[in-house]
Design a protein around this motif. Structure first.
Motif, PDB file in Angstrom:
ATOM      1  N   LEU A   1       4.994  11.000  -1.583  1.00 32.23           N
ATOM      2  CA  LEU A   1       3.661  11.580  -1.773  1.00 32.23           C
ATOM      3  C   LEU A   1       3.706  12.951  -2.431  1.00 32.23           C
ATOM      4  O   LEU A   1       2.709  13.677  -2.412  1.00 32.23           O
ATOM      5  CB  LEU A   1       2.956  11.693  -0.417  1.00 32.23           C
ATOM      6  N   ALA A   2       4.847  13.296  -3.011  1.00 31.42           N
ATOM      7  CA  ALA A   2       5.037  14.657  -3.521  1.00 31.42           C
ATOM      8  C   ALA A   2       4.165  14.964  -4.736  1.00 31.42           C
ATOM      9  O   ALA A   2       3.674  16.085  -4.886  1.00 31.42           O
ATOM     10  CB  ALA A   2       6.502  14.889  -3.852  1.00 31.42           C
ATOM     11  N   SER A   3       3.950  13.999  -5.604  1.00 28.83           N
ATOM     12  CA  SER A   3       3.196  14.273  -6.824  1.00 28.83           C
ATOM     13  C   SER A   3       1.693  14.292  -6.551  1.00 28.83           C
ATOM     14  O   SER A   3       1.200  13.568  -5.688  1.00 28.83           O
ATOM     15  CB  SER A   3       3.509  13.213  -7.888  1.00 28.83           C
ATOM     16  N   PRO A   4       0.953  15.127  -7.295  1.00 33.30           N
ATOM     17  CA  PRO A   4      -0.511  15.160  -7.138  1.00 33.30           C
ATOM     18  C   PRO A   4      -1.165  13.794  -7.381  1.00 33.30           C
ATOM     19  O   PRO A   4      -2.131  13.441  -6.697  1.00 33.30           O
ATOM     20  CB  PRO A   4      -0.956  16.176  -8.193  1.00 33.30           C
ATOM     21  N   LEU A   5      -0.618  13.029  -8.343  1.00 34.41           N
ATOM     22  CA  LEU A   5      -1.184  11.716  -8.639  1.00 34.41           C
ATOM     23  C   LEU A   5      -1.052  10.788  -7.435  1.00 34.41           C
ATOM     24  O   LEU A   5      -2.001  10.056  -7.088  1.00 34.41           O
ATOM     25  CB  LEU A   5      -0.485  11.095  -9.853  1.00 34.41           C
ATOM     26  N   ALA A   6       0.110  10.809  -6.782  1.00 34.30           N
ATOM     27  CA  ALA A   6       0.313   9.961  -5.601  1.00 34.30           C
ATOM     28  C   ALA A   6      -0.670  10.334  -4.510  1.00 34.30           C
ATOM     29  O   ALA A   6      -1.246   9.452  -3.851  1.00 34.30           O
ATOM     30  CB  ALA A   6       1.748  10.109  -5.100  1.00 34.30           C
ATOM     31  N   LYS A   7      -0.897  11.627  -4.318  1.00 33.32           N
ATOM     32  CA  LYS A   7      -1.838  12.068  -3.295  1.00 33.32           C
ATOM     33  C   LYS A   7      -3.261  11.626  -3.623  1.00 33.32           C
ATOM     34  O   LYS A   7      -4.019  11.209  -2.743  1.00 33.32           O
ATOM     35  CB  LYS A   7      -1.768  13.582  -3.119  1.00 33.32           C
ATOM     36  N   VAL A   8      -3.646  11.720  -4.889  1.00 34.20           N
ATOM     37  CA  VAL A   8      -4.997  11.291  -5.303  1.00 34.20           C
ATOM     38  C   VAL A   8      -5.169   9.792  -5.072  1.00 34.20           C
ATOM     39  O   VAL A   8      -6.176   9.346  -4.496  1.00 34.20           O
ATOM     40  CB  VAL A   8      -5.259  11.640  -6.783  1.00 34.20           C
ATOM     41  N   LEU A   9      -4.191   8.994  -5.504  1.00 32.52           N
ATOM     42  CA  LEU A   9      -4.292   7.542  -5.353  1.00 32.52           C
ATOM     43  C   LEU A   9      -4.281   7.139  -3.877  1.00 32.52           C
ATOM     44  O   LEU A   9      -5.052   6.260  -3.457  1.00 32.52           O
ATOM     45  CB  LEU A   9      -3.143   6.859  -6.097  1.00 32.52           C
ATOM     46  N   TYR A  10      -3.437   7.785  -3.094  1.00 36.39           N
ATOM     47  CA  TYR A  10      -3.418   7.501  -1.652  1.00 36.39           C
ATOM     48  C   TYR A  10      -4.728   7.942  -1.007  1.00 36.39           C
ATOM     49  O   TYR A  10      -5.247   7.273  -0.102  1.00 36.39           O
ATOM     50  CB  TYR A  10      -2.226   8.181  -0.979  1.00 36.39           C
ATOM     51  N   GLY A  11      -5.268   9.062  -1.455  1.00 31.43           N
ATOM     52  CA  GLY A  11      -6.540   9.532  -0.925  1.00 31.43           C
ATOM     53  C   GLY A  11      -7.663   8.542  -1.195  1.00 31.43           C
ATOM     54  O   GLY A  11      -8.486   8.245  -0.311  1.00 31.43           O
ATOM     55  N   ILE A  12      -7.698   8.007  -2.423  1.00 34.80           N
ATOM     56  CA  ILE A  12      -8.701   6.991  -2.772  1.00 34.80           C
ATOM     57  C   ILE A  12      -8.525   5.762  -1.884  1.00 34.80           C
ATOM     58  O   ILE A  12      -9.496   5.200  -1.373  1.00 34.80           O
ATOM     59  CB  ILE A  12      -8.588   6.617  -4.266  1.00 34.80           C
ATOM     60  N   GLY A  13      -7.276   5.331  -1.714  1.00 35.98           N
ATOM     61  CA  GLY A  13      -7.001   4.156  -0.879  1.00 35.98           C
ATOM     62  C   GLY A  13      -7.420   4.357   0.563  1.00 35.98           C
ATOM     63  O   GLY A  13      -8.009   3.459   1.186  1.00 35.98           O
ATOM     64  N   ILE A  14      -7.156   5.546   1.111  1.00 37.83           N
ATOM     65  CA  ILE A  14      -7.521   5.839   2.502  1.00 37.83           C
ATOM     66  C   ILE A  14      -9.030   5.830   2.686  1.00 37.83           C
ATOM     67  O   ILE A  14      -9.565   5.220   3.626  1.00 37.83           O
ATOM     68  CB  ILE A  14      -6.929   7.191   2.933  1.00 37.83           C
ATOM     69  N   VAL A  15      -9.750   6.493   1.781  1.00 38.84           N
ATOM     70  CA  VAL A  15     -11.218   6.548   1.885  1.00 38.84           C
ATOM     71  C   VAL A  15     -11.822   5.152   1.711  1.00 38.84           C
ATOM     72  O   VAL A  15     -12.753   4.771   2.430  1.00 38.84           O
ATOM     73  CB  VAL A  15     -11.803   7.538   0.862  1.00 38.84           C
ATOM     74  N   ALA A  16     -11.284   4.378   0.764  1.00 37.45           N
ATOM     75  CA  ALA A  16     -11.774   3.013   0.551  1.00 37.45           C
ATOM     76  C   ALA A  16     -11.551   2.157   1.790  1.00 37.45           C
ATOM     77  O   ALA A  16     -12.438   1.410   2.214  1.00 37.45           O
ATOM     78  CB  ALA A  16     -11.077   2.385  -0.654  1.00 37.45           C
ATOM     79  N   ALA A  17     -10.368   2.264   2.389  1.00 42.91           N
ATOM     80  CA  ALA A  17     -10.061   1.484   3.594  1.00 42.91           C
ATOM     81  C   ALA A  17     -10.955   1.898   4.755  1.00 42.91           C
ATOM     82  O   ALA A  17     -11.432   1.050   5.525  1.00 42.91           O
ATOM     83  CB  ALA A  17      -8.588   1.663   3.971  1.00 42.91           C
ATOM     84  N   ALA A  18     -11.199   3.207   4.895  1.00 42.92           N
ATOM     85  CA  ALA A  18     -12.052   3.706   5.978  1.00 42.92           C
ATOM     86  C   ALA A  18     -13.486   3.210   5.808  1.00 42.92           C
ATOM     87  O   ALA A  18     -14.127   2.788   6.779  1.00 42.92           O
ATOM     88  CB  ALA A  18     -12.022   5.234   6.008  1.00 42.92           C
ATOM     89  N   TYR A  19     -13.995   3.236   4.572  1.00 39.45           N
ATOM     90  CA  TYR A  19     -15.362   2.739   4.332  1.00 39.45           C
ATOM     91  C   TYR A  19     -15.447   1.243   4.601  1.00 39.45           C
ATOM     92  O   TYR A  19     -16.393   0.766   5.242  1.00 39.45           O
ATOM     93  CB  TYR A  19     -15.800   3.026   2.896  1.00 39.45           C
ATOM     94  N   HIS A  20     -14.465   0.511   4.109  1.00 39.13           N
ATOM     95  CA  HIS A  20     -14.475  -0.946   4.264  1.00 39.13           C
ATOM     96  C   HIS A  20     -14.462  -1.324   5.742  1.00 39.13           C
ATOM     97  O   HIS A  20     -15.168  -2.254   6.160  1.00 39.13           O
ATOM     98  CB  HIS A  20     -13.265  -1.549   3.551  1.00 39.13           C
ATOM     99  N   PHE A  21     -13.677  -0.605   6.530  1.00 33.97           N
ATOM    100  CA  PHE A  21     -13.620  -0.867   7.967  1.00 33.97           C
ATOM    101  C   PHE A  21     -14.939  -0.506   8.649  1.00 33.97           C
ATOM    102  O   PHE A  21     -15.491  -1.301   9.426  1.00 33.97           O
ATOM    103  CB  PHE A  21     -12.468  -0.091   8.595  1.00 33.97           C
TER     104      PHE A  21
END
Length: 211
Positions: free
Chosen positions: A144-164
């Motif tokens: 998760l060191a790169s900013p891009l990885a953090k952005v993509l993981y952040g999108i995935g987390i928010v999407a999963a939280a909304y879907h749930f």
């Protein structure tokens, strides 16, 4: 055929909450231990992976329900009519967002499973001195060191939280728990709050991993 479809819809709804949704919350809570440093996180990872029948639990309690929910959800989405351009109601938008976040979450979770669980099974982490055979704090932080990885993981987390959270709202209606307008308004407030809390917990965990 209609009876089978009704049963599959019910199982799809149930699987999205139990066990998949509950596991999402537990997994994000587990990762949030990274806030207390590498030792606290590694201790949690080791204790979880020391559970008896862990592989059985993962396959039959997580992965199979997850991919049943995902695959049947794609079928439902493909069969549905999306008419937000004609009827721009809140629940119509929620219905569309549920399908979009479902696809985003599927890609995100599949990548996450491949990167951390499948590679663990393949022995990629066997040489890890910090936590032999397991994805330790340092390994996750590096991923998760790169900013891009953090952005993509952040999108995935928010999407999963909304879907749930939104899936829980429809689950309560589908299973006849919230049947009146008042109970559905209360349910909407509670599940929206749940979305915010789960997102916050996941993002806090995400930014807790520092090199």
């Amino acid at each position: 055929m209609r009876r089978n479809h009704f049963l599959l819809r019910r199982l799809h709804s149930l699987a999205g909450v139990v066990p998949v949704g509950l596991f999402l919350v537990f997994h994000l809570f587990e990762n949030s231990k990274a806030m207390y440093g590498p030792e606290a996180y590694n201790e949690v990872v080791l204790s979880i992976n020391s559970l008896p029948f862990i592989l059985f639990i993962e396959i039959f309690g997580i992965f199979l329900p997850l991919y049943f929910h995902a695959i049947y959800g794609i079928y439902i989405a493909a069969d549905a009519r999306h008419n937000v351009s004609q009827y721009s109601y809140g629940r119509n938008w929620a219905f569309l967002l549920q399908r979009i976040t479902g696809l985003v979450t599927l890609v995100f979770v599949t990548y996450h499973i491949w990167h951390f669980r499948v590679q663990k099974a393949l022995g990629v982490y066997d040489g890890n001195l910090e936590l032999p055979g397991l994805p330790s704090y340092t390994i996750v932080a590096e991923a998760l060191a790169s900013p891009l990885a953090k952005v993509l993981y952040g999108i995935g987390i928010v999407a999963a939280a909304y879907h749930f959270a939104n899936g829980l709202y429809t689950f309560l209606i589908t299973w006849g728990i919230t049947i009146g307008p008042r109970s559905q308004r209360v349910s909407s407030l509670v599940t929206n709050l749940l979305f915010v809390l789960v997102s916050a917990m996941g993002l806090t965990a995400l930014f807790a991993f520092q090199m």
